[in-house]
Design a protein around this motif. Structure first.
Motif, PDB file in Angstrom:
ATOM      1  N   LEU A 246       5.548 -13.664  23.465  1.00 19.10           N
ATOM      2  CA  LEU A 246       4.392 -13.856  24.265  1.00 19.10           C
ATOM      3  C   LEU A 246       3.706 -12.477  24.215  1.00 19.10           C
ATOM      4  O   LEU A 246       2.398 -12.629  24.030  1.00 19.10           O
ATOM      5  CB  LEU A 246       4.990 -14.124  25.740  1.00 19.10           C
ATOM      6  N   ARG A 247       3.854 -11.890  24.529  1.00 21.00           N
ATOM      7  CA  ARG A 247       3.567 -10.729  24.119  1.00 21.00           C
ATOM      8  C   ARG A 247       2.788  -9.999  22.154  1.00 21.00           C
ATOM      9  O   ARG A 247       1.684  -9.580  22.523  1.00 21.00           O
ATOM     10  CB  ARG A 247       4.762  -8.999  24.711  1.00 21.00           C
ATOM     11  N   ARG A 248       3.310 -10.584  21.751  1.00 18.41           N
ATOM     12  CA  ARG A 248       3.302 -10.563  20.437  1.00 18.41           C
ATOM     13  C   ARG A 248       1.464 -11.201  20.179  1.00 18.41           C
ATOM     14  O   ARG A 248      -0.039 -11.011  19.738  1.00 18.41           O
ATOM     15  CB  ARG A 248       3.641 -10.232  19.371  1.00 18.41           C
ATOM     16  N   GLU A 249       1.493 -13.128  20.629  1.00 16.13           N
ATOM     17  CA  GLU A 249       0.888 -13.268  20.635  1.00 16.13           C
ATOM     18  C   GLU A 249      -0.506 -13.025  21.597  1.00 16.13           C
ATOM     19  O   GLU A 249      -2.447 -13.504  21.351  1.00 16.13           O
ATOM     20  CB  GLU A 249       1.314 -14.802  21.221  1.00 16.13           C
ATOM     21  N   PHE A 250      -0.315 -12.372  22.281  1.00 14.76           N
ATOM     22  CA  PHE A 250      -0.990 -11.921  23.731  1.00 14.76           C
ATOM     23  C   PHE A 250      -1.924 -11.350  22.401  1.00 14.76           C
ATOM     24  O   PHE A 250      -2.957 -11.035  22.755  1.00 14.76           O
ATOM     25  CB  PHE A 250      -0.782 -11.697  24.727  1.00 14.76           C
ATOM     26  N   PHE A 251      -1.626 -10.198  21.888  1.00 13.07           N
ATOM     27  CA  PHE A 251      -2.017  -9.310  21.665  1.00 13.07           C
ATOM     28  C   PHE A 251      -2.722  -9.275  20.343  1.00 13.07           C
ATOM     29  O   PHE A 251      -4.380  -9.298  20.097  1.00 13.07           O
ATOM     30  CB  PHE A 251      -1.977  -8.253  21.585  1.00 13.07           C
ATOM     31  N   VAL A 254      -6.261 -11.563  22.080  1.00 10.39           N
ATOM     32  CA  VAL A 254      -7.271 -10.565  22.522  1.00 10.39           C
ATOM     33  C   VAL A 254      -7.332  -9.874  21.420  1.00 10.39           C
ATOM     34  O   VAL A 254      -8.757  -9.640  21.916  1.00 10.39           O
ATOM     35  CB  VAL A 254      -6.031 -10.237  23.497  1.00 10.39           C
ATOM     36  N   SER A 255      -6.888  -9.447  20.465  1.00 13.82           N
ATOM     37  CA  SER A 255      -7.381  -8.552  19.160  1.00 13.82           C
ATOM     38  C   SER A 255      -8.516  -9.311  18.291  1.00 13.82           C
ATOM     39  O   SER A 255      -9.394  -8.765  18.290  1.00 13.82           O
ATOM     40  CB  SER A 255      -6.180  -8.158  18.744  1.00 13.82           C
ATOM     41  N   HIS A 256      -7.771 -10.559  18.128  1.00 11.21           N
ATOM     42  CA  HIS A 256      -9.195 -11.320  17.274  1.00 11.21           C
ATOM     43  C   HIS A 256     -10.162 -11.727  18.258  1.00 11.21           C
ATOM     44  O   HIS A 256     -11.363 -11.648  17.827  1.00 11.21           O
ATOM     45  CB  HIS A 256      -8.185 -12.738  17.196  1.00 11.21           C
ATOM     46  N   GLU A 257     -10.014 -11.869  19.326  1.00 17.54           N
ATOM     47  CA  GLU A 257     -11.198 -12.339  20.618  1.00 17.54           C
ATOM     48  C   GLU A 257     -12.308 -11.164  20.954  1.00 17.54           C
ATOM     49  O   GLU A 257     -13.580 -11.029  21.198  1.00 17.54           O
ATOM     50  CB  GLU A 257     -10.110 -13.212  21.679  1.00 17.54           C
ATOM     51  N   LEU A 258     -11.447 -10.117  20.565  1.00 17.16           N
ATOM     52  CA  LEU A 258     -12.552  -8.675  21.212  1.00 17.16           C
ATOM     53  C   LEU A 258     -13.431  -8.482  20.229  1.00 17.16           C
ATOM     54  O   LEU A 258     -14.116  -7.531  19.944  1.00 17.16           O
ATOM     55  CB  LEU A 258     -11.912  -7.575  21.360  1.00 17.16           C
ATOM     56  N   LYS A 259     -12.976  -8.566  18.522  1.00 16.08           N
ATOM     57  CA  LYS A 259     -13.056  -8.489  17.551  1.00 16.08           C
ATOM     58  C   LYS A 259     -14.566  -8.981  17.371  1.00 16.08           C
ATOM     59  O   LYS A 259     -15.624  -7.956  17.144  1.00 16.08           O
ATOM     60  CB  LYS A 259     -12.549  -7.997  16.313  1.00 16.08           C
ATOM     61  N   THR A 260     -15.108  -9.844  17.536  1.00 21.59           N
ATOM     62  CA  THR A 260     -16.587 -10.464  17.190  1.00 21.59           C
ATOM     63  C   THR A 260     -17.482  -9.644  18.422  1.00 21.59           C
ATOM     64  O   THR A 260     -18.236  -8.934  17.881  1.00 21.59           O
ATOM     65  CB  THR A 260     -16.756 -11.679  16.899  1.00 21.59           C
ATOM     66  N   PRO A 261     -17.362  -9.754  19.041  1.00 26.17           N
ATOM     67  CA  PRO A 261     -17.918  -8.981  20.546  1.00 26.17           C
ATOM     68  C   PRO A 261     -18.178  -7.977  20.186  1.00 26.17           C
ATOM     69  O   PRO A 261     -19.893  -6.880  20.464  1.00 26.17           O
ATOM     70  CB  PRO A 261     -17.580  -9.225  22.095  1.00 26.17           C
ATOM     71  N   ILE A 262     -17.340  -6.835  20.316  1.00 26.69           N
ATOM     72  CA  ILE A 262     -17.901  -5.004  19.725  1.00 26.69           C
ATOM     73  C   ILE A 262     -17.999  -5.216  18.376  1.00 26.69           C
ATOM     74  O   ILE A 262     -19.249  -4.007  18.400  1.00 26.69           O
ATOM     75  CB  ILE A 262     -16.204  -4.736  19.996  1.00 26.69           C
ATOM     76  N   LYS A 300     -11.264   0.374  15.855  1.00 22.68           N
ATOM     77  CA  LYS A 300      -9.870   0.753  15.433  1.00 22.68           C
ATOM     78  C   LYS A 300      -8.572   1.045  15.704  1.00 22.68           C
ATOM     79  O   LYS A 300      -7.697   0.523  15.360  1.00 22.68           O
ATOM     80  CB  LYS A 300      -9.814   2.513  15.708  1.00 22.68           C
ATOM     81  N   LEU A 301      -8.775   0.622  17.727  1.00 21.21           N
ATOM     82  CA  LEU A 301      -7.996   0.855  18.210  1.00 21.21           C
ATOM     83  C   LEU A 301      -7.400  -1.001  18.157  1.00 21.21           C
ATOM     84  O   LEU A 301      -5.953  -1.432  17.960  1.00 21.21           O
ATOM     85  CB  LEU A 301      -8.465   0.503  20.031  1.00 21.21           C
ATOM     86  N   ILE A 302      -8.185  -2.016  17.998  1.00 19.65           N
ATOM     87  CA  ILE A 302      -7.666  -2.988  18.204  1.00 19.65           C
ATOM     88  C   ILE A 302      -6.917  -3.597  16.361  1.00 19.65           C
ATOM     89  O   ILE A 302      -6.692  -4.478  15.767  1.00 19.65           O
ATOM     90  CB  ILE A 302      -9.464  -4.187  17.866  1.00 19.65           C
TER      91      ILE A 302
END
Length: 483
Positions: A246-251, A254-262, A300-302
């Motif tokens: 669950l943690r891996r799926e969450f990360f 979230v990472s994929h969703e954040l890459k586009t707006p950033i 870089k963090l993502i």
């Protein structure tokens, strides 16, 4: 001297004489009976014909044997008939003081003690069975032939097996080829070497109503006859594994969703920076520079989060090829050199001349060296150095990364490879960081089948040691144990 003690002493002195007239043993009574019978036969022979004397003598002998042998053994026969350990044995009367009576009383006393010992042993066995059944983790007992002797209720619930399992094969009951193979291997090793260490299988499946992931520890115990018995302890990792998934799926999500707006924020900020009306506007340029810099840090963090998640899930496969270690170190040094010069830190390398190539995934291994060297420079002191050394032994290439930095406290050294853990919690001192660098290093090294360790002393510096097999193969990463 009291009267009782005087009487006892006189009785002991007169016992040989009394035994002649009142024999206490069967042997003495039979001897006396023979003498009396012989005397009686002689007397009768003088008054009666032989044809009458012989039947009388035989009847006398039968009577003597009945009185002296059969009757005294009656109590002993009763004890034997009762089995010697039944509760009713206490109420059996035993008369007489001959050998058989004394033996019967001794057997009666022994039976009482044995019955007490048996009841105590049964109670202890029952108590142990209750404890064994109530243990929360799985426990399986296997004999020296690989046959199951007992399983506890936890294992029965896991595998859905509620009938008798005794004398069944491990593979048949637990349905684990890996566990069965390990037991057979240990049996063969015991035959050649009587002592064997406990074996651990970090992760295996147990089929049942619900598929479970367990960790198995196999311990060998020896009986008084030196016969081995295998104790298999099974620790349920199912919930931990689900939590990790669950943690891996969450990360990952979230990472994929954040890459586009950033990426959009950074892109628009860079466009605004280049607009004519903002080029000469100092305040706007400062604000936009902050936006671009922080969006780059977030990107870089993502990316690092995606790398860690991919390594842990196994979705990132390694492309293992020959890697020129000299060129790789030179490339890393050139990348970090500007930062090192600014920090007044010297970067040194010392590679064994006999080592030209190692077998690794070039891209992933570059990230390992960059992370380690970058941290060593960042947390060093002016005039210090960072040294990369490469050695080898028969089976491994060994890479040492030594620095003269500020060092890591012992309580932090233990957690240094944890995700998002930072020794310096300020986020500002020495440039901060995501806390994922050493986690990535650990997972990449583990994925190559290697290991990494850390030695550090506050105020002196740190040494990272990487052990890489000469013939690496992708290895499952253990997420449940820290390095």
């Amino acid at each position: 001297m009291s009267f009782d003690s005087h009487f006892t002493k006189v009785k002991a002195n007169l016992r040989p004489l009394l035994s002649v007239f009142y024999p206490s043993t069967v042997k003495q009574r039979i001897f006396l009976g023979i003498i009396v019978g012989t005397f009686l036969g002689i007397v009768l022979y003088r008054f009666l014909p032989v044809i009458f004397v012989i039947p009388i003598y035989l009847l006398y002998c039968y009577f003597i044997l009945y009185i002296l042998v059969d009757k005294p053994t009656h109590s002993l026969l009763q004890l034997t008939r009762h089995g010697g350990f039944d509760a009713g044995i206490d109420s059996l009367p035993i008369d007489g003081n001959d050998e058989f009576s004394r033996i019967a009383r001794a057997v009666q006393d022994m039976a009482k003690r044995m019955r007490g010992s048996i009841l105590e042993a049964r109670e202890q066995t029952s108590r142990l069975d209750e404890i064994f059944a109530a243990i929360g983790e799985g426990v399986v007992i296997v004999n020296h032939e690989g046959k199951i002797l007992k399983v506890n209720n936890t294992v029965r619930r896991w595998i859905g097996w509620y009938t008798d399992v005794s004398e069944r094969d491990v593979l048949e009951v637990l349905r684990s080829v890996e566990l069965s193979a390990m037991i057979q291997k240990m049996i063969l090793e015991i035959k050649s070497n009587n002592m064997i260490q406990a074996q651990i299988i970090e992760s295996l499946h147990l089929d049942g109503p619900e598929i479970r992931r367990v960790r198995a520890k196999i311990v060998v115990l020896y009986s008084e006859q030196n016969i081995p018995v295998f104790m298999i302890f099974l620790f349920d990792l199912t919930d931990i594994q689900k939590g990790e998934e669950l943690r891996r799926e969450f990360f990952a999500n979230v990472s994929h969703e954040l890459k586009t707006p950033i990426s959009a924020i950074r892109g628009y900020a860079e466009i605004i920076q280049d607009l004519p009306e903002f080029i000469n506007h100092e305040m706007a340029q400062n604000f936009l520079s902050v936006i671009v810099r922080n969006s780059l840090n977030l990107t870089k963090l993502i990316d690092e989060m995606l790398i860690v998640t991919g390594l842990e899930s196994g979705s990132l496969t390694l492309d293992i090829k020959s890697y020129d270690i000299h060129a790789g170190i030179k490339r890393v040094v050139e990348n970090i050199l500007p930062k090192a010069k600014q920090a007044e830190v010297e970067i040194l390398s010392d590679v064994d001349p006999d080592i030209d190539n190692i077998y690794v995934d070039a891209q992933r291994f570059d990230s390992v060296l960059v992370n380690l060297v970058d941290n060593a420079v960042k947390y060093n002191r002016p005039g210090g150095f960072v040294k990369i050394s490469v050695r080898k032994n028969e089976t491994h290439h060994i890479i040492f990364l030594e620095d003269t930095g500020i060092g890591i406290p012992n309580h932090s050294r233990i957690r240094a490879f944890e995700r998002f853990y930072r020794v310096d919690k300020s986020h500002n001192r020495l440039g901060g960081g995501s806390g994922l660098g050493l986690a990535i290093v650990k997972h990449v090294v583990q994925a190559h089948g290697g290991s990494i360790s850390l030695r550090s002393e506050v105020g002196v510096g740190s040494v990272f040691t990487i052990m890489l097999p000469k013939n690496p193969s992708k290895k499952k990463i253990d997420l449940l144990t820290s390095l």
